[in-house]
Design a protein around this motif. Structure first.
Motif, PDB file in Angstrom:
ATOM      1  N   LEU A 127      77.983 -13.864  85.333  1.00  0.00           N
ATOM      2  CA  LEU A 127      76.869 -14.832  84.630  1.00  0.00           C
ATOM      3  C   LEU A 127      75.741 -14.753  85.661  1.00  0.00           C
ATOM      4  O   LEU A 127      75.991 -14.704  86.929  1.00  0.00           O
ATOM      5  CB  LEU A 127      77.135 -16.179  84.420  1.00  0.00           C
ATOM      6  N   GLY A 133      67.162 -20.385  80.433  1.00  0.00           N
ATOM      7  CA  GLY A 133      67.612 -21.050  79.140  1.00  0.00           C
ATOM      8  C   GLY A 133      66.018 -21.288  78.451  1.00  0.00           C
ATOM      9  O   GLY A 133      65.172 -20.501  78.539  1.00  0.00           O
ATOM     10  N   LEU A 134      65.877 -22.454  77.918  1.00  0.00           N
ATOM     11  CA  LEU A 134      64.857 -22.694  77.149  1.00  0.00           C
ATOM     12  C   LEU A 134      64.078 -23.957  77.917  1.00  0.00           C
ATOM     13  O   LEU A 134      63.120 -24.794  77.533  1.00  0.00           O
ATOM     14  CB  LEU A 134      65.230 -23.352  75.880  1.00  0.00           C
ATOM     15  N   GLU A 137      60.124 -23.798  77.475  1.00  0.00           N
ATOM     16  CA  GLU A 137      59.905 -24.461  76.134  1.00  0.00           C
ATOM     17  C   GLU A 137      59.698 -25.725  76.201  1.00  0.00           C
ATOM     18  O   GLU A 137      59.058 -26.435  75.603  1.00  0.00           O
ATOM     19  CB  GLU A 137      60.631 -23.659  75.185  1.00  0.00           C
ATOM     20  N   PHE A 158      63.927 -32.129  69.368  1.00  0.00           N
ATOM     21  CA  PHE A 158      63.795 -30.919  69.123  1.00  0.00           C
ATOM     22  C   PHE A 158      64.947 -30.381  68.270  1.00  0.00           C
ATOM     23  O   PHE A 158      64.818 -29.757  67.467  1.00  0.00           O
ATOM     24  CB  PHE A 158      63.758 -30.125  70.569  1.00  0.00           C
ATOM     25  N   ARG A 159      66.162 -30.756  68.661  1.00  0.00           N
ATOM     26  CA  ARG A 159      67.561 -30.804  67.943  1.00  0.00           C
ATOM     27  C   ARG A 159      68.024 -32.047  67.215  1.00  0.00           C
ATOM     28  O   ARG A 159      69.071 -32.090  67.375  1.00  0.00           O
ATOM     29  CB  ARG A 159      68.570 -30.044  68.900  1.00  0.00           C
ATOM     30  N   TYR A 161      68.411 -32.681  64.273  1.00  0.00           N
ATOM     31  CA  TYR A 161      69.374 -32.275  63.272  1.00  0.00           C
ATOM     32  C   TYR A 161      70.590 -32.183  63.763  1.00  0.00           C
ATOM     33  O   TYR A 161      71.607 -32.703  62.840  1.00  0.00           O
ATOM     34  CB  TYR A 161      68.894 -31.162  62.478  1.00  0.00           C
ATOM     35  N   ASP A 162      70.820 -31.825  64.864  1.00  0.00           N
ATOM     36  CA  ASP A 162      72.313 -31.526  65.459  1.00  0.00           C
ATOM     37  C   ASP A 162      72.873 -33.058  65.649  1.00  0.00           C
ATOM     38  O   ASP A 162      74.068 -33.182  65.344  1.00  0.00           O
ATOM     39  CB  ASP A 162      72.493 -30.917  66.800  1.00  0.00           C
ATOM     40  N   GLU A 166      76.054 -34.883  64.182  1.00  0.00           N
ATOM     41  CA  GLU A 166      77.051 -35.363  65.399  1.00  0.00           C
ATOM     42  C   GLU A 166      77.568 -36.946  65.155  1.00  0.00           C
ATOM     43  O   GLU A 166      78.650 -37.176  65.346  1.00  0.00           O
ATOM     44  CB  GLU A 166      76.494 -35.223  66.712  1.00  0.00           C
ATOM     45  N   VAL A 169      79.812 -36.976  62.373  1.00  0.00           N
ATOM     46  CA  VAL A 169      81.355 -36.340  63.081  1.00  0.00           C
ATOM     47  C   VAL A 169      81.953 -37.692  63.284  1.00  0.00           C
ATOM     48  O   VAL A 169      83.176 -37.859  63.217  1.00  0.00           O
ATOM     49  CB  VAL A 169      80.886 -35.261  64.071  1.00  0.00           C
TER      50      VAL A 169
ATOM     51  N   PRO B  70      62.621 -20.663  69.504  1.00  0.00           N
ATOM     52  CA  PRO B  70      64.003 -20.901  70.189  1.00  0.00           C
ATOM     53  C   PRO B  70      64.096 -22.371  70.459  1.00  0.00           C
ATOM     54  O   PRO B  70      65.443 -22.754  70.487  1.00  0.00           O
ATOM     55  CB  PRO B  70      64.102 -20.038  71.312  1.00  0.00           C
ATOM     56  N   LEU B  71      63.217 -23.172  70.309  1.00  0.00           N
ATOM     57  CA  LEU B  71      63.387 -24.467  70.657  1.00  0.00           C
ATOM     58  C   LEU B  71      63.982 -25.515  69.746  1.00  0.00           C
ATOM     59  O   LEU B  71      65.047 -25.956  69.931  1.00  0.00           O
ATOM     60  CB  LEU B  71      61.742 -25.084  70.935  1.00  0.00           C
ATOM     61  N   ILE B  73      65.632 -25.833  65.515  1.00  0.00           N
ATOM     62  CA  ILE B  73      66.835 -25.305  64.298  1.00  0.00           C
ATOM     63  C   ILE B  73      66.245 -24.560  63.332  1.00  0.00           C
ATOM     64  O   ILE B  73      65.311 -25.442  62.831  1.00  0.00           O
ATOM     65  CB  ILE B  73      67.733 -26.552  64.158  1.00  0.00           C
ATOM     66  N   ALA B 124      75.528 -27.256  55.039  1.00  0.00           N
ATOM     67  CA  ALA B 124      74.537 -27.218  56.434  1.00  0.00           C
ATOM     68  C   ALA B 124      75.191 -25.915  56.879  1.00  0.00           C
ATOM     69  O   ALA B 124      74.099 -25.190  57.560  1.00  0.00           O
ATOM     70  CB  ALA B 124      74.990 -28.283  57.259  1.00  0.00           C
ATOM     71  N   ASP B 130      71.514 -20.933  63.460  1.00  0.00           N
ATOM     72  CA  ASP B 130      71.507 -21.422  64.805  1.00  0.00           C
ATOM     73  C   ASP B 130      72.867 -21.581  65.222  1.00  0.00           C
ATOM     74  O   ASP B 130      73.823 -22.296  64.425  1.00  0.00           O
ATOM     75  CB  ASP B 130      70.725 -22.886  65.192  1.00  0.00           C
ATOM     76  N   PHE B 132      74.576 -23.032  67.659  1.00  0.00           N
ATOM     77  CA  PHE B 132      75.138 -24.391  68.088  1.00  0.00           C
ATOM     78  C   PHE B 132      75.214 -25.280  66.865  1.00  0.00           C
ATOM     79  O   PHE B 132      76.121 -25.967  66.645  1.00  0.00           O
ATOM     80  CB  PHE B 132      74.125 -24.927  69.270  1.00  0.00           C
ATOM     81  N   ASN B 133      74.142 -25.088  66.172  1.00  0.00           N
ATOM     82  CA  ASN B 133      74.436 -25.884  64.668  1.00  0.00           C
ATOM     83  C   ASN B 133      75.539 -25.566  64.009  1.00  0.00           C
ATOM     84  O   ASN B 133      75.990 -26.368  63.316  1.00  0.00           O
ATOM     85  CB  ASN B 133      72.890 -25.685  64.065  1.00  0.00           C
ATOM     86  N   VAL B 136      78.543 -27.445  65.320  1.00  0.00           N
ATOM     87  CA  VAL B 136      78.425 -28.845  64.762  1.00  0.00           C
ATOM     88  C   VAL B 136      78.955 -28.728  63.458  1.00  0.00           C
ATOM     89  O   VAL B 136      79.879 -29.514  62.941  1.00  0.00           O
ATOM     90  CB  VAL B 136      77.149 -29.559  64.734  1.00  0.00           C
ATOM     91  N   GLU B 139      82.816 -28.254  63.353  1.00  0.00           N
ATOM     92  CA  GLU B 139      83.331 -29.630  63.710  1.00  0.00           C
ATOM     93  C   GLU B 139      83.614 -30.616  62.392  1.00  0.00           C
ATOM     94  O   GLU B 139      84.572 -31.248  62.153  1.00  0.00           O
ATOM     95  CB  GLU B 139      82.752 -30.382  64.767  1.00  0.00           C
ATOM     96  N   PHE B 177      82.821 -22.065  73.408  1.00  0.00           N
ATOM     97  CA  PHE B 177      82.795 -21.193  74.709  1.00  0.00           C
ATOM     98  C   PHE B 177      81.765 -19.857  74.511  1.00  0.00           C
ATOM     99  O   PHE B 177      81.065 -19.817  75.341  1.00  0.00           O
ATOM    100  CB  PHE B 177      84.199 -21.108  75.287  1.00  0.00           C
ATOM    101  N   LEU B 181      78.338 -18.837  76.302  1.00  0.00           N
ATOM    102  CA  LEU B 181      78.227 -17.869  77.093  1.00  0.00           C
ATOM    103  C   LEU B 181      76.879 -16.985  76.704  1.00  0.00           C
ATOM    104  O   LEU B 181      75.975 -16.510  77.392  1.00  0.00           O
ATOM    105  CB  LEU B 181      79.409 -16.696  77.191  1.00  0.00           C
ATOM    106  N   TYR B 183      74.428 -18.470  75.167  1.00  0.00           N
ATOM    107  CA  TYR B 183      73.021 -19.090  75.379  1.00  0.00           C
ATOM    108  C   TYR B 183      72.762 -18.959  77.101  1.00  0.00           C
ATOM    109  O   TYR B 183      71.594 -18.717  77.126  1.00  0.00           O
ATOM    110  CB  TYR B 183      73.378 -20.570  75.103  1.00  0.00           C
ATOM    111  N   GLY B 187      69.575 -16.672  76.522  1.00  0.00           N
ATOM    112  CA  GLY B 187      68.654 -18.019  76.520  1.00  0.00           C
ATOM    113  C   GLY B 187      67.996 -18.368  75.153  1.00  0.00           C
ATOM    114  O   GLY B 187      66.930 -18.820  74.764  1.00  0.00           O
ATOM    115  N   SER B 188      68.906 -18.292  74.109  1.00  0.00           N
ATOM    116  CA  SER B 188      68.587 -18.532  72.832  1.00  0.00           C
ATOM    117  C   SER B 188      69.945 -19.220  72.085  1.00  0.00           C
ATOM    118  O   SER B 188      70.938 -18.443  72.367  1.00  0.00           O
ATOM    119  CB  SER B 188      67.788 -17.805  72.011  1.00  0.00           C
ATOM    120  N   LEU B 189      69.682 -19.712  71.057  1.00  0.00           N
ATOM    121  CA  LEU B 189      70.866 -20.281  70.161  1.00  0.00           C
ATOM    122  C   LEU B 189      70.436 -19.649  68.769  1.00  0.00           C
ATOM    123  O   LEU B 189      71.386 -19.779  67.817  1.00  0.00           O
ATOM    124  CB  LEU B 189      71.118 -21.674  70.038  1.00  0.00           C
TER     125      LEU B 189
END
Lengths: 321, 486
Positions: A127, A133-134, A137, A158-159, A161-162, A166, A169, B70-71, B73, B124, B130, B132-133, B136, B139, B177, B181, B183, B187-189
């Protein structure tokens, strides 16, 4: 300065090996109780390592949830396991009597895991050492997010919604435990004088810490999950010292508090949709106050959910249903 | 406000409706049945609205929070995700109607919140763009599915659910995992951004391996199917239906999506491995199904076999991309309807006889004609006989294999079809005969019979709308350019 750097390196190496050793103890200890204690120590050491890696937000979460509450949940489960394991002791298989074929079957997965682990190690070593990353931004949009802590900005704006999903969850985890947990009786015991005094002292302090973490989350490490975990710990302490929820509150009021975080999220999401036309788009001027409201209610819900997870069995009101 | 019918945020409604419904059912358990039904009907309407929008205007984008990738979702709906959402809504409707009379009062109150949260997760998941979304939602889906699988309360169900929990968590962690890697490297999801930035290197390979392994475990491809038969067979009938019809497909959908958008840039032979494992799954799963003495286990092993067919599309798509992928999607749709119908019908037989032993079925064809009809119609689709959705999908797969002279796969598919016929007739054959020990029949409410027939009918109807559905699959050309030939 060089001596200091060397000292830090030594410290880091010790931390790394300590972590591995504790992981080994947690996995291979024959005594389940020792495994759990090793796991909790593992979490604490991990939290220190996160601090060393300049990730204080993760460190807080690891200490509060990874070590603290997960450890408490393990101990609670351990306490409930006790009668069963005493009965089952006689029938446990002597490891030495296992046939060589079974031994082979034990080693085969180990070899495969070793192969996967070495592959992953190579991948991780490959790596780039510094991934941006971001970050840029996030930084450039930070002013519009309503908070100055980038982690909170990502989690709640920004996120967001996640985070909404969660929190559901977490609620779902409790529902899952409740859907199976009615058969397990809760443990009743008189708190000793130490626990009794300690909880009187600690609970108010924990509530204060929780409120502080919540408030500070806007511009420094902290936030709803960490604050909720500390609040949950206060709840666990209260439960251990024999405190019980007033029976009248066990039904709808409890369920309302448990869902309040999710409900507030949904309500604010719909309101933002009506005002700005986009789902979960916070107007920059009101973003700060909206995030604070969200975090406050979410902290309460998370704290109560975690404490309820520790108790495990559903309140009598649900049991009757 | 000036929001017209077409501008209504149907996609958001698909997430918020079941979420709010689930929370309401938890808060007011005494009216959970009505709340649940209203929610599911709302979800059906929203899916229809979204379908109208996408068919009319093409691919649908939504920037959650207004940030955009990318910021932030993004939600993304093309023909593939639209069909997944629509079949989810349809199965959800059938299963919900069935559940009104299936569960006792105390279980109604546990079932509805969990089920509506599962529906939230599924919707969803199919909407997300996205990675990562997606984690979630995985899960959320996994936890809800495991909790639902315990609802029979039997010892076997708990053991099976525990195994299911461990398998699904392991799958999620491997997926996460891989996400980390990806991301860190790119640099983006966001899937679209990743697809542009993706390049082949060691990290990309590791991410590919982890994500594929995690999703394959969740999709229960042979030999990672070990958790599926006990979990699906010991769950309550409506839950088994949802697990087999939708939950297993959801992880396959993610695998398909990421394979097409991102990992197609890797030069790999994994498609051949998938084809090989898929072939074994078809034969092994069908043989196991044939060996079972209980209907629910038979139907669960049939799912293992049908999942195998999905993976045959990977090696076949190498040359005839669109046809093979369309076949896989068609199979997802028809299997979702047929398998849910089959599990619901099995639930009826269980309720009727008090057991699901195939040998002891007692003249059910005369006494539960609608249920047996549902089982038979679903069976037609599973076997791949015309006219049915199963026929179209297997025909397309067979055709792709024939065009490429992949005789091995042709043989596997033909044997799989014969074995499927064998295990389905094993049940149907016993439906007409008298059991050696007659027993007092239980009462099966009409809604439970009709719900099964509704879904089975859907699986058959899919056989009549092939050109329309293949046209919808093509919206946004998820499989790249090309023509689907029938």
């Amino acid at each position: 300065m060089e001596a200091l750097a060397l000292l830090q390196d030594v410290f880091d190496i010790l931390l790394g090996f300590g972590l591995l050793w504790l992981a080994w103890l947690a996995l291979f200890s024959l005594d389940l109780f020792r495994s759990i204690v090793s796991f909790i120590s593992f979490g604490l050491l991990m939290a220190i390592i996160w601090v060393r890696l300049d990730a204080p937000d993760v460190a807080l979460a690891e200490a509060a949830i990874g070590a603290g509450l997960t450890g408490a949940l393990f101990l609670a489960a351990f306490a409930k396991l006790q009668p069963a394991s005493v009965n089952g002791k006689g029938s446990s298989i002597n490891p030495q009597k296992q046939s060589s074929r079974k031994q082979l079957l034990r080693w085969l997965p180990a070899l495969i895991m070793l192969w996967i682990a070495s592959g992953l190690t190579i991948a991780i070593l490959a790596l780039p050492p510094h991934a941006t990353g971001l970050t840029s931004e996030v930084t450039s949009n930070l002013t519009a997010s309503g908070v100055s802590n980038p982690v909170t900005a990502v989690l709640l704006n920004f996120r967001g919604y996640d985070t909404l999903l969660e929190i559901v969850v977490l609620l779902l985890a409790l529902l899952a435990v409740w859907s199976i947990g009615s058969s397990v009786p809760s443990i009743e015991s008189e708190p000793g004088p130490v626990l009794d005094t300690l909880s009187r002292l600690l609970v108010p302090i924990l509530i204060m810490v929780s409120a502080y973490l919540l408030w500070v989350g806007a511009h420094a490490p902290g936030g709803a999950f960490q604050a909720g975990a500390v609040l949950g710990a206060a709840g666990v302490l209260l439960v251990l010292s024999g405190w019980k929820l007033y029976p009248g509150l066990e039904g709808f009021p409890l369920r309302l508090v448990l869902t309040a975080g999710s409900i507030t999220f949904v309500v604010i999401a719909i309101l933002t949709m009506l005002v700005s036309g986009t789902f979960m788009q916070f107007p920059p001027a009101q973003a700060s106050i909206l995030i604070l409201i969200l975090e406050m209610v979410a902290t309460l819900s998370i704290g109560v959910t975690l404490a309820a997870l520790f108790i495990g069995s559903p309140p009598t009101d649900i049991k009757k249903l | 406000m000036g929001i017209t019918f077409i501008d209504f945020p149907w996609a958001i409604a698909l997430i918020l409706l079941p979420l709010t419904g689930g929370l309401s059912c938890f808060l007011w358990p005494s009216v959970s049945k009505i709340l649940g039904l209203v929610t599911v009907i709302g979800v059906m309407l929203s899916a229809t609205g979204l379908g109208w929008l996408v068919i009319d205007k093409g691919v649908y984008h939504y920037l959650v929070g207004g940030w955009g990738a990318p910021l932030g979702i993004e939600l993304y709906v093309d023909g593939l995700s639209l069909l997944m959402l629509m079949v989810t809504a349809l199965v959800a409707l059938g299963v919900s109607i069935y559940s009104i009379h299936y569960f006792e009062l105390s279980y109604q109150r546990r079932f509805w919140p969990l089920w509506l949260f599962l529906l939230t997760a599924l919707n969803a998941l199919f909407l997300s763009a996205d990675i990562f979304n997606l984690y979630v939602t995985l899960e959320l889906m996994g936890l809800a599915a495991v909790a639902l699988a315990t609802l029979t309360g039997s010892h076997d169900a708990f053991t099976a659910a525990m195994r299911y929990l461990l398998a699904t968590l392991l799958g999620s962690l491997a997926f996460l995992f891989g996400v980390v890697l990806l991301y860190h490297s790119f640099g983006s999801l966001d899937i679209a951004v990743l697809s542009e930035r993706f390049e082949s290197n060691i990290t990309a390979w590791a991410a590919f391996g982890l994500i594929s392994a995690g999703l394959v475990l969740k999709t229960a491809l042979f030999p990672m199917h070990f958790w599926l038969p006990p979990a699906h067979a010991n769950a309550p009938a409506p839950v088994s239906a949802v697990l087999s019809a939708l939950v297993v497909k959801a992880s396959f959908y993610i695998l398909l999506r990421l394979w097409l958008e991102i990992f197609s840039q890797l030069d790999t032979d994994v498609d051949i491995l998938f084809g090989f494992l898929g072939s074994i799954a078809i034969i092994w799963g069908s043989l196991q199904a044939l060996r079972q003495t209980r209907i629910k286990l038979l139907v669960a092993y049939s799912t293992v076999a049908q999942v195998g067919y999905l993976f045959l599309a990977f090696p076949l798509a190498e040359k005839v991309g669109v046809t093979a992928w369309s076949a896989a999607v068609y199979l997802i749709l028809s299997h979702a309807l047929a398998k849910s119908a089959m599990f619901l019908a099995a639930g009826n037989l269980l309720r009727f006889g008090g057991h699901d032993r195939i040998a002891d079925l007692d003249r059910v064809a005369q006494r539960l004609p609608i249920t047996v009809a549902a089982f038979a119609l679903a069976g037609v689709s599973i076997m791949g006989l015309p006219p049915s959705g199963g026929f179209i999908s297997k025909w397309l797969l067979l055709q792709s294999a024939l065009v490429q002279s992949q005789w091995g796969l042709v043989g596997v598919m033909l044997i799989g079809g014969v074995l499927a016929a064998a295990y389905i007739f094993k049940v149907l054959g016993r439906a007409f005969t008298q059991a050696p020990l007659p027993h007092e029949p239980g009462v099966v409410p009409a809604t439970m019979e009709w719900a099964a027939l509704l879904l089975a009918g859907g699986a058959i109807l899919l056989g009549f709308f092939a050109s329309e559905i293949l046209a919808i699959i093509e919206i946004g050309s998820p499989f790249g350019a090309g023509e689907v030939k029938l």
